[in-house]
Every structure is written in C-alpha cells, then in structure tokens.
Motif scaffolding. Structure first.
Motif, short mmCIF file in Angstrom:
data_model
loop_
_atom_site.label_atom_id
_atom_site.label_comp_id
_atom_site.label_asym_id
_atom_site.label_seq_id
_atom_site.Cartn_x
_atom_site.Cartn_y
_atom_site.Cartn_z
N SER A 176 0.84 -1.20 0.00
CA SER A 176 0.00 0.00 0.00
C SER A 176 0.87 1.24 0.00
N PRO A 177 0.53 2.24 -0.80
CA PRO A 177 1.35 3.46 -0.85
C PRO A 177 1.28 4.20 0.47
N PRO A 178 2.41 4.67 0.98
CA PRO A 178 2.42 5.42 2.24
C PRO A 178 1.89 6.84 2.03
N GLU A 179 1.61 7.51 3.11
CA GLU A 179 1.21 8.92 3.07
C GLU A 179 2.23 9.74 3.84
N PRO A 180 2.83 10.73 3.24
CA PRO A 180 2.75 11.03 1.81
C PRO A 180 3.54 10.02 1.00
N ILE A 181 3.25 9.90 -0.30
CA ILE A 181 3.90 8.88 -1.12
C ILE A 181 5.40 9.12 -1.25
N GLU A 182 5.86 10.35 -0.96
CA GLU A 182 7.28 10.63 -1.09
C GLU A 182 8.12 9.89 -0.05
N THR A 183 7.48 9.29 0.95
CA THR A 183 8.24 8.58 1.98
C THR A 183 8.54 7.14 1.57
N GLY A 184 8.06 6.71 0.42
CA GLY A 184 8.24 5.33 0.00
C GLY A 184 9.01 5.19 -1.29
N PRO A 185 8.76 4.11 -2.02
CA PRO A 185 9.50 3.83 -3.25
C PRO A 185 9.37 4.92 -4.31
N PHE A 186 8.26 5.66 -4.28
CA PHE A 186 8.07 6.71 -5.29
C PHE A 186 9.25 7.69 -5.29
N ASP A 187 9.65 8.14 -4.13
CA ASP A 187 10.72 9.13 -4.06
C ASP A 187 12.03 8.55 -4.57
N GLN A 188 12.27 7.29 -4.31
CA GLN A 188 13.50 6.65 -4.78
C GLN A 188 13.50 6.52 -6.30
N VAL A 189 12.35 6.15 -6.85
CA VAL A 189 12.25 6.02 -8.30
C VAL A 189 12.34 7.40 -8.96
N MET A 190 11.72 8.39 -8.34
CA MET A 190 11.77 9.73 -8.90
C MET A 190 13.18 10.31 -8.92
N ALA A 191 14.06 9.76 -8.08
CA ALA A 191 15.45 10.20 -8.10
C ALA A 191 16.08 9.91 -9.46
N LEU A 192 15.51 8.95 -10.19
CA LEU A 192 16.02 8.65 -11.53
C LEU A 192 15.80 9.82 -12.48
N LEU A 193 14.84 10.68 -12.15
CA LEU A 193 14.59 11.83 -13.00
C LEU A 193 15.78 12.79 -13.03
N ASP A 194 16.63 12.70 -12.04
CA ASP A 194 17.83 13.54 -12.04
C ASP A 194 18.74 13.20 -13.20
N ARG A 195 18.54 12.05 -13.80
CA ARG A 195 19.37 11.64 -14.92
C ARG A 195 18.66 11.85 -16.26
N ILE A 196 17.45 12.42 -16.20
CA ILE A 196 16.69 12.69 -17.42
C ILE A 196 17.17 13.99 -18.06
N GLY A 197 17.64 13.91 -19.29
CA GLY A 197 18.03 15.09 -20.03
C GLY A 197 19.10 15.90 -19.32
N THR A 198 18.93 17.19 -19.30
CA THR A 198 19.89 18.08 -18.66
C THR A 198 19.14 18.99 -17.69
N GLU A 199 19.82 19.44 -16.68
CA GLU A 199 19.21 20.35 -15.72
C GLU A 199 19.09 21.73 -16.36
N PRO A 200 17.87 22.30 -16.43
CA PRO A 200 17.72 23.61 -17.05
C PRO A 200 18.35 24.69 -16.19
N SER A 201 18.74 25.77 -16.84
CA SER A 201 19.40 26.84 -16.12
C SER A 201 18.42 27.66 -15.28
N ALA A 202 17.13 27.67 -15.70
CA ALA A 202 16.13 28.46 -14.99
C ALA A 202 15.57 27.71 -13.80
#
Length: 202
Positions: A176-202
C-alpha cells in the motif's frame, strides 16, 4: 367513454452523457469487467435497449467513456502540476506524482484509457488543445531536452518510468502506498529523473 391514449414513453433528455457517467461509475466500482450496456442502462434509469440509439454497441460506449476518462486524466495531471513546486524539476516530479495518484485512485479509468481508443488519443496529440495529457507531459519535459535531441526520447523516458511504476504499484508490488507517497518507493524512483536530459538553467 374516454378515448384510449398511448402511454407516455420515458424520455431522458441527456441520455448519452448519462450513460457515459454511468459507465465511468461502474468502472470505478468494479473495473473493466463491470462495464456492460445493460448495467449502464440500468444505472441511467432507461431500458436495456436505449444505449443502441446513441452508441454502436459496447465498443462504441467504451470509446465514448475512454474520451471522457482521458479528459479527467488530463485535468488531474494539470492540477497536480499547478499545485506543486513551480520549478522545472518540481513540475516534472509533480506530473509523475499526479500520474501515480490518478492510477491508484482511478484504476478502472486508467484501464479504459490505455485499453481502448484512449491510448491512440494519448499518443497522437496533433490537433488537440494544450489541455491534452501528452501536450502537458511535453511541456513539462521540454526544459530537459538537450540540444540536438529528439524531444520524444525524453518524453518517452519520463512516460515509461512513471507509467510502469504506476502499474507495478497497482499490481501490489510495493504494498500500500504510504502517506505522503514521497516517503516510499516513489521518491527513490523519482530520483532517476535527475538523470533525465539536462538540468535547465532556470
């Protein structure tokens, strides 16, 4: 002796939207297997033959429901973005959070979007307005597209990541997803977004 007059037929002035609404409710309650013409008609308060006047059988009703479900999905994604952190990275995470929350709360609707004509509409936004779900995703991904890179590559990476993660969560792979969902696997998987494309300057 009074003349015999025919009985008045039941008239439903908004039968088509009523049947679509009934179908959405059935999907929410019982999933795709609960969606039948007879059940939709019963919930809308009309005869089982009434849907034939508005839809080409069950496939036609499913298509109409998919269009409505798709709009609800698009609105949900935009709402998640608007309520989140207004930075490029924050908006990217917000659309993923909104995607997951929609899937967990509206599993039947997600099924109809990706099970029928909704998927074609999602993948082909040409001619649609900016409220189209894929165009919303495109706008959020745009700051992360490196120069010389096809934007669809970044969009597919983000879409595949969050859609796959959502389906795994729905299947119970993470409990079951925790509340808030950022305390569980979601936040770990979302860390992969740091490798998506390039970090914008703005």
């Amino acid at each position: 002796m009074r003349p015999i007059t025919p009985a008045k037929k039941h008239h439903h002035g908004n039968l088509r939207p009523a049947l679509i609404k009934a179908g959405l409710e059935l999907l929410e309650e019982g999933g795709i297997d609960a969606l039948t013409l007879r059940k939709c008609a019963a919930r809308a308060g009309v005869s089982h033959a009434a849907p034939a006047h508005h839809f080409d059988g069950l496939p036609g009703l499913k298509q109409a429901i998919a269009v409505e479900a798709f709009q609800l999905f698009s609105n949900h994604l935009q709402g998640a973005i608007d309520s989140g952190e207004q930075t490029p990275r924050g908006r990217l995470k917000s659309i993923c959070r909104g995607y997951l929350q929609f899937g967990l709360s509206h599993r039947g609707l997600l099924n109809v979007i990706f099970g029928f004509d909704g998927l074609a509409a999602l993948a082909n936004p040409e001619g649609q307005d900016e409220a189209h779900a894929y165009l919303i995703l495109r706008s959020v991904c745009a700051p992360f597209v490196p120069d010389g890179t096809d934007a669809r590559i970044i969009e597919a990476q983000v879409w595949s990541l969050i859609h796959g993660f959502t389906l795994l969560y729905i299947a119970g792979e993470f409990g079951s997803p925790p509340e808030p969902i950022e305390t569980g696997p979601f936040d770990q998987v979302m860390a992969l977004l740091d490798r998506i494309g390039t970090e914008p300057s703005a």
